[in-house]
Scaffold this motif. Structure first.
Motif, PDB file in Angstrom:
ATOM      1  N   LYS A   3      -2.519  17.922   7.972  1.00 22.26           N
ATOM      2  CA  LYS A   3      -3.062  17.657   9.300  1.00 22.26           C
ATOM      3  C   LYS A   3      -2.926  16.167   9.585  1.00 22.26           C
ATOM      4  O   LYS A   3      -3.418  15.327   8.838  1.00 22.26           O
ATOM      5  N   VAL A   4      -2.233  15.838  10.675  1.00 22.06           N
ATOM      6  CA  VAL A   4      -2.030  14.443  11.060  1.00 22.06           C
ATOM      7  C   VAL A   4      -3.261  13.971  11.811  1.00 22.06           C
ATOM      8  O   VAL A   4      -3.721  14.623  12.749  1.00 22.06           O
ATOM      9  N   LEU A   5      -3.803  12.841  11.381  1.00 22.00           N
ATOM     10  CA  LEU A   5      -4.996  12.292  12.003  1.00 22.00           C
ATOM     11  C   LEU A   5      -4.629  11.433  13.198  1.00 22.00           C
ATOM     12  O   LEU A   5      -3.669  10.666  13.156  1.00 22.00           O
ATOM     13  N   SER A   6      -5.399  11.576  14.242  1.00 18.47           N
ATOM     14  CA  SER A   6      -5.203  10.710  15.402  1.00 18.47           C
ATOM     15  C   SER A   6      -6.293   9.651  15.373  1.00 18.47           C
ATOM     16  O   SER A   6      -7.432   9.904  15.022  1.00 18.47           O
ATOM     17  N   GLY A   7      -5.921   8.466  15.712  1.00 19.74           N
ATOM     18  CA  GLY A   7      -6.871   7.361  15.709  1.00 19.74           C
ATOM     19  C   GLY A   7      -6.142   6.080  16.034  1.00 19.74           C
ATOM     20  O   GLY A   7      -4.929   6.054  16.220  1.00 19.74           O
ATOM     21  N   SER A   8      -6.866   5.025  16.088  1.00 15.19           N
ATOM     22  CA  SER A   8      -6.264   3.722  16.396  1.00 15.19           C
ATOM     23  C   SER A   8      -6.063   2.950  15.101  1.00 15.19           C
ATOM     24  O   SER A   8      -6.720   1.947  14.852  1.00 15.19           O
ATOM     25  N   TYR A   9      -5.168   3.444  14.267  1.00 17.69           N
ATOM     26  CA  TYR A   9      -4.907   2.822  12.979  1.00 17.69           C
ATOM     27  C   TYR A   9      -3.934   1.648  13.146  1.00 17.69           C
ATOM     28  O   TYR A   9      -2.979   1.730  13.916  1.00 17.69           O
ATOM     29  N   VAL A  10      -4.199   0.584  12.416  1.00 19.31           N
ATOM     30  CA  VAL A  10      -3.343  -0.600  12.412  1.00 19.31           C
ATOM     31  C   VAL A  10      -3.113  -0.980  10.959  1.00 19.31           C
ATOM     32  O   VAL A  10      -4.066  -1.111  10.179  1.00 19.31           O
ATOM     33  N   LEU A  11      -1.851  -1.146  10.586  1.00 24.46           N
ATOM     34  CA  LEU A  11      -1.502  -1.596   9.246  1.00 24.46           C
ATOM     35  C   LEU A  11      -1.170  -3.079   9.321  1.00 24.46           C
ATOM     36  O   LEU A  11      -0.357  -3.496  10.142  1.00 24.46           O
ATOM     37  N   VAL A  39       0.646 -12.623   9.520  1.00 25.27           N
ATOM     38  CA  VAL A  39       0.224 -11.225   9.469  1.00 25.27           C
ATOM     39  C   VAL A  39       1.225 -10.363  10.221  1.00 25.27           C
ATOM     40  O   VAL A  39       1.554 -10.630  11.371  1.00 25.27           O
ATOM     41  N   ILE A  40       1.726  -9.346   9.551  1.00 28.76           N
ATOM     42  CA  ILE A  40       2.642  -8.378  10.150  1.00 28.76           C
ATOM     43  C   ILE A  40       1.796  -7.162  10.532  1.00 28.76           C
ATOM     44  O   ILE A  40       1.188  -6.531   9.664  1.00 28.76           O
ATOM     45  N   ARG A  41       1.754  -6.852  11.823  1.00 27.25           N
ATOM     46  CA  ARG A  41       0.932  -5.737  12.308  1.00 27.25           C
ATOM     47  C   ARG A  41       1.839  -4.572  12.706  1.00 27.25           C
ATOM     48  O   ARG A  41       2.775  -4.750  13.478  1.00 27.25           O
ATOM     49  N   ILE A  42       1.542  -3.412  12.174  1.00 27.22           N
ATOM     50  CA  ILE A  42       2.304  -2.205  12.490  1.00 27.22           C
ATOM     51  C   ILE A  42       1.333  -1.209  13.114  1.00 27.22           C
ATOM     52  O   ILE A  42       0.332  -0.829  12.491  1.00 27.22           O
ATOM     53  N   THR A  43       1.628  -0.791  14.335  1.00 27.50           N
ATOM     54  CA  THR A  43       0.768   0.169  15.027  1.00 27.50           C
ATOM     55  C   THR A  43       1.505   1.460  15.372  1.00 27.50           C
ATOM     56  O   THR A  43       0.880   2.478  15.607  1.00 27.50           O
ATOM     57  N   ARG A  61      -0.910  -8.722   0.809  1.00 25.36           N
ATOM     58  CA  ARG A  61      -2.188  -8.102   1.142  1.00 25.36           C
ATOM     59  C   ARG A  61      -1.917  -6.950   2.103  1.00 25.36           C
ATOM     60  O   ARG A  61      -1.270  -7.128   3.145  1.00 25.36           O
ATOM     61  N   VAL A  62      -2.408  -5.772   1.757  1.00 25.65           N
ATOM     62  CA  VAL A  62      -2.216  -4.569   2.557  1.00 25.65           C
ATOM     63  C   VAL A  62      -3.579  -4.144   3.087  1.00 25.65           C
ATOM     64  O   VAL A  62      -4.495  -3.874   2.312  1.00 25.65           O
ATOM     65  N   ARG A  63      -3.704  -4.118   4.423  1.00 24.92           N
ATOM     66  CA  ARG A  63      -4.957  -3.702   5.055  1.00 24.92           C
ATOM     67  C   ARG A  63      -4.658  -2.600   6.064  1.00 24.92           C
ATOM     68  O   ARG A  63      -3.734  -2.715   6.856  1.00 24.92           O
ATOM     69  N   LEU A  64      -5.462  -1.554   6.025  1.00 22.69           N
ATOM     70  CA  LEU A  64      -5.398  -0.501   7.031  1.00 22.69           C
ATOM     71  C   LEU A  64      -6.709  -0.556   7.797  1.00 22.69           C
ATOM     72  O   LEU A  64      -7.788  -0.453   7.208  1.00 22.69           O
ATOM     73  N   LEU A  65      -6.601  -0.743   9.103  1.00 24.29           N
ATOM     74  CA  LEU A  65      -7.776  -0.859   9.961  1.00 24.29           C
ATOM     75  C   LEU A  65      -7.881   0.365  10.854  1.00 24.29           C
ATOM     76  O   LEU A  65      -6.870   0.873  11.352  1.00 24.29           O
ATOM     77  N   ASP A  66      -9.103   0.806  11.073  1.00 23.21           N
ATOM     78  CA  ASP A  66      -9.376   1.883  12.014  1.00 23.21           C
ATOM     79  C   ASP A  66     -10.557   1.453  12.867  1.00 23.21           C
ATOM     80  O   ASP A  66     -11.638   1.159  12.341  1.00 23.21           O
ATOM     81  N   ARG A  67     -10.326   1.379  14.165  1.00 21.00           N
ATOM     82  CA  ARG A  67     -11.343   0.938  15.115  1.00 21.00           C
ATOM     83  C   ARG A  67     -11.876  -0.444  14.755  1.00 21.00           C
ATOM     84  O   ARG A  67     -13.064  -0.712  14.846  1.00 21.00           O
ATOM     85  N   LEU A  79      -0.724   9.160   9.692  1.00 18.02           N
ATOM     86  CA  LEU A  79      -1.540   9.350   8.493  1.00 18.02           C
ATOM     87  C   LEU A  79      -2.049  10.778   8.459  1.00 18.02           C
ATOM     88  O   LEU A  79      -2.439  11.334   9.480  1.00 18.02           O
ATOM     89  N   SER A  80      -2.035  11.376   7.285  1.00 16.63           N
ATOM     90  CA  SER A  80      -2.485  12.754   7.147  1.00 16.63           C
ATOM     91  C   SER A  80      -3.875  12.791   6.537  1.00 16.63           C
ATOM     92  O   SER A  80      -4.291  11.874   5.839  1.00 16.63           O
ATOM     93  N   GLN A  81      -4.563  13.863   6.832  1.00 17.99           N
ATOM     94  CA  GLN A  81      -5.889  14.051   6.264  1.00 17.99           C
ATOM     95  C   GLN A  81      -5.736  14.288   4.770  1.00 17.99           C
ATOM     96  O   GLN A  81      -4.892  15.048   4.332  1.00 17.99           O
TER      97      GLN A  81
END
Length: 169
Positions: free
Chosen positions: A39-47, A95-99, A129-135, A104-106
């Protein structure tokens, strides 16, 4: 008489083994198992990827194809799928931002990052440094290290759950 007894014992043992394997194999599924689609998650994820070095092309890398979508010396994969990076020159601390295309899957997910430091800095340790942000909040925050100027490569594994629906009265 001994020959007849030996034949009878042989028939009982071999016949019993044949009957057992026939029953056992009949209970097995006939085709390969079909895994459920994740299941693919929907959200405002930013890598966000932040290197502690200026990324350059790896002089020892084997060039199999001319992939112009990836900057030289940088590879980012999500669950085995290559992500596109919009960065021409990647500098230290930038910082390299990928949107885009963060499908992303559940459940279990994994980022693979690989970057090449400059040849002039072979005596230094480097990190990504790898950061995954949500909201706006961090979901994953890890650093992948490479020692003595070697290529910085590693995986960042994590699990995600579906968002609970917020109810406002």
């Amino acid at each position: 008489m001994r020959f007849l007894l030996t034949g009878l014992i042989w028939i009982v043992f071999v016949g019993g083994l044949w009957g057992y394997t026939t029953q056992r194999d009949a209970a097995l599924p006939q085709g390969p198992a079909q895994p459920a689609a994740p299941k693919v998650l929907s959200g405002s994820y930013v890598l966000e990827i932040t290197p502690s070095f200026s990324i350059e092309k790896d002089p020892f890398a084997l060039a199999l194809d001319d992939d112009a979508s990836q900057p030289p010396g940088l590879e980012i994969r999500l669950n085995g799928r290559l992500l596109e990076v919009n960065a021409e020159q990647i500098k230290r601390g930038q910082v390299i931002r990928i949107t885009k295309n963060l499908n992303l899957s559940q459940g279990f997910n994994e980022f693979y990052v690989k970057a090449s430091p400059p040849m002039a800095e072979t005596d230094l340790d480097h990190g990504l440094r790898v950061r995954l942000l949500d909201r706006g909040g961090p979901v994953v925050d890890q650093t992948v290290w490479g020692s003595s100027g070697s290529v910085v490569a590693g995986t960042v594994s994590f699990s995600l759950a579906a968002h609970k629906e917020e109810v406002h009265d």
